[in-house]
Enzyme design. Structure first.
Site, PDB file in Angstrom:
ATOM      1  N   ASP A   1      -1.523   6.848   6.138  1.00  0.00           N
ATOM      2  CA  ASP A   1      -2.558   5.877   5.788  1.00  0.00           C
ATOM      3  C   ASP A   1      -2.719   4.980   7.015  1.00  0.00           C
ATOM      4  OD1 ASP A   1      -4.098   3.789   4.896  1.00  0.00           O
ATOM      5  OD2 ASP A   1      -2.805   3.247   3.209  1.00  0.00           O
TER       6      ASP A   1
ATOM      7  N   TRP B   1       0.829  -1.213   0.000  1.00  0.00           N
ATOM      8  CA  TRP B   1       0.000   0.000   0.000  1.00  0.00           C
ATOM      9  C   TRP B   1       0.859   1.257   0.000  1.00  0.00           C
ATOM     10  CZ3 TRP B   1      -4.363  -1.342  -1.769  1.00  0.00           C
ATOM     11  CH2 TRP B   1      -4.969  -2.543  -1.381  1.00  0.00           C
TER      12      TRP B   1
ATOM     13  N   LYS C   1     -11.654  -2.029   7.613  1.00  0.00           N
ATOM     14  CA  LYS C   1     -10.849  -2.878   8.496  1.00  0.00           C
ATOM     15  C   LYS C   1     -11.210  -2.651   9.966  1.00  0.00           C
ATOM     16  CE  LYS C   1      -8.082  -3.352   4.705  1.00  0.00           C
ATOM     17  NZ  LYS C   1      -7.467  -2.525   3.684  1.00  0.00           N
TER      18      LYS C   1
HETATM   19  C1  LIG Z   1      -6.887  -2.078   2.537  1.00  0.00           C
HETATM   20  C2  LIG Z   1      -5.894  -1.000   2.523  1.00  0.00           C
HETATM   21  C3  LIG Z   1      -5.877  -0.015   1.523  1.00  0.00           C
HETATM   22  C4  LIG Z   1      -6.838  -0.025   0.355  1.00  0.00           C
HETATM   23  O1  LIG Z   1      -8.077   0.358   0.779  1.00  0.00           O
HETATM   24  P1  LIG Z   1      -9.278   0.549  -0.281  1.00  0.00           P
HETATM   25  O2  LIG Z   1     -10.327   1.126   0.621  1.00  0.00           O
HETATM   26  O3  LIG Z   1      -9.606  -0.811  -0.793  1.00  0.00           O
HETATM   27  O4  LIG Z   1      -8.840   1.456  -1.340  1.00  0.00           O
HETATM   28  C5  LIG Z   1      -4.935   0.984   1.627  1.00  0.00           C
HETATM   29  N1  LIG Z   1      -4.057   1.030   2.634  1.00  0.00           N
HETATM   30  C6  LIG Z   1      -4.027   0.088   3.607  1.00  0.00           C
HETATM   31  C7  LIG Z   1      -3.028   0.190   4.704  1.00  0.00           C
HETATM   32  C8  LIG Z   1      -4.952  -0.951   3.575  1.00  0.00           C
HETATM   33  O5  LIG Z   1      -4.934  -1.868   4.538  1.00  0.00           O
END
Ligand SMILES: *Cc1c(COP(=O)(O)O)cnc(C)c1O
Length: 355
Positions: A166, A99, A190
């Site tokens: 993020d 990511w 999540k």
């Molecule tokens: C799952 C995830 C993403 C992607 O998320 P989307 O909502 O599917 O775009 C980005 N960064 C991290 C750390 C993730 O766990």
């Protein structure tokens, strides 16, 4: 048989959060209409957004000069919106996984990107140490929890520039010093809600510093100014987030989610380290308390599939590892229970005893 949900995302939510959301989908606030069929501008819905926002501010003990917005597009869209809105000349990125790398790739479309460090050389099994962040960048971007590889930066770093993070897979799992960040974003599926909404926290005076034109929908200012109501926001996922935020508060806030996360992870890592069949895949000091990755020891490699089948037959869901790591991954987000982790540990012990 009772199922234990270790899915990496979308993932487990507290049962009462699901039930309360389901009730509102059937009949929103006794109106006889579904939450899914009312206007986002209905006067009953505004309090949902207001309360969700207020709870986020309260739980994170956010400084006053920050805004909270709810967007669509997932964390992946933020990979582009972040540099669009905050990268004037140069930004620094810490490359700790899939990511992080995707975020970095988007940033390169907008300016110069310094990769301050990377653990790609060892399949992202550790968090790079001993690097320095240049002082002349607009921001440092980090991924606090690496969902796929199972490493985590579980503290707020000290760097000479504002950070952008993020936090998709560890938000609301610990207290955070928001003042160190210009922006924090998280896809909700999540730790917070069902898929469909992204929470973005923004320091107000960090906006408006880039000279480029920003398309309306990609401009954070648009959504801050309109309180997430510029266009139709993801109504049901926002409601579900509200229910989960209430649940987090009721259960002791972020000190408590932090304590529970550590407790669960401790139980599982202790078993991984003890059990003759398995070992963990990442540097011990960088182990994520959210995504716990482990593989079969080499001499037991042929037991990988049999263990997976055994675990599934005992109610474990979603423990197959990501294809980039293999083996197993047990995701233990905010809703995960000690009972769930103990059930997995029992599978590991029983399977070991049979072999
Ligand atoms: C799952 C995830 C993403 C992607 O998320 P989307 O909502 O599917 O775009 C980005 N960064 C991290 C750390 C993730 O766990």
């Amino acid at each position: 048989m009772k199922k234990y949900n270790f899915n990496a995302g979308p993932s487990m939510l507290p049962r009462e959060v699901i039930e309360n959301t389901a009730k509102q989908i059937l009949d929103f606030n006794g109106s006889g209409l579904s939450l899914a069929e009312i206007s986002h501008r209905a006067k009953d819905f505004q309090p949902v957004v207001d309360e969700a926002e207020a709870l986020i501010k309260e739980l994170l003990d956010m400084p006053k000069d920050y805004s909270v917005i709810f967007l669509g597009g997932g964390a992946s869209l933020e990979f582009c919106m972040v540099p669009y809105n905050f990268l004037e000349k140069k930004a620094a990125y810490l490359n700790t996984g899939t990511w992080a790398k995707k975020a970095l790739k988007e940033a390169k479309l907008f300016g110069e990107v310094v990769e301050v460090a990377s653990s790609a050389d060892a399949n992202y099994t550790y968090i790079p140490k001993g690097w320095t962040c240049p002082a002349d960048v607009d921001y440092l971007h980090i991924t606090t929890n690496n969902t796929i590889y199972g490493t985590e930066i579980r503290k707020d770093l000290d760097v000479p520039v504002p950070m952008i993070a993020d936090m998709s897979s560890d938000i609301f799992s610990r207290p955070v010093d928001v003042s160190k960040y210009n922006c924090i974003y998280a896809g909700a599926q999540k730790n917070l809600s069902m898929a469909g909404v992204t929470v973005v926290i923004i320091k107000n005076d960090a906006l408006g510093k880039v000279s480029r034109q920003i398309p309306t929908m990609l401009d954070y200012r648009t959504h801050v100014d309109k309180g997430s109501m510029f266009n139709t926001p993801p109504v049901v996922p926002i409601y579900c987030a509200l229910e989960n935020l209430r649940w987090i508060k009721k259960n002791g806030g972020l000190e408590a989610t932090d304590k529970r996360a550590r407790e669960r992870a401790d139980i599982l890592y202790t078993e991984i380290d003890r059990n003759k069949l398995f070992h963990g895949t990442v540097a011990t000091e960088d182990r994520s308390v959210m995504n716990i990755c482990f593989v079969m020891n080499e001499e037991y490699a042929d037991l990988e599939k049999p263990f997976l089948d055994y675990a599934i037959s005992n109610g474990m869901v979603g423990i197959k590892g990501h294809r980039s790591v293999g083996g197993f991954r047990a995701s233990c987000y905010n809703a995960q229970t000690v009972e769930g982790v103990q059930a997995l540990v029992k599978c590991m012990k029983d399977f070991e005893a049979q072999h």
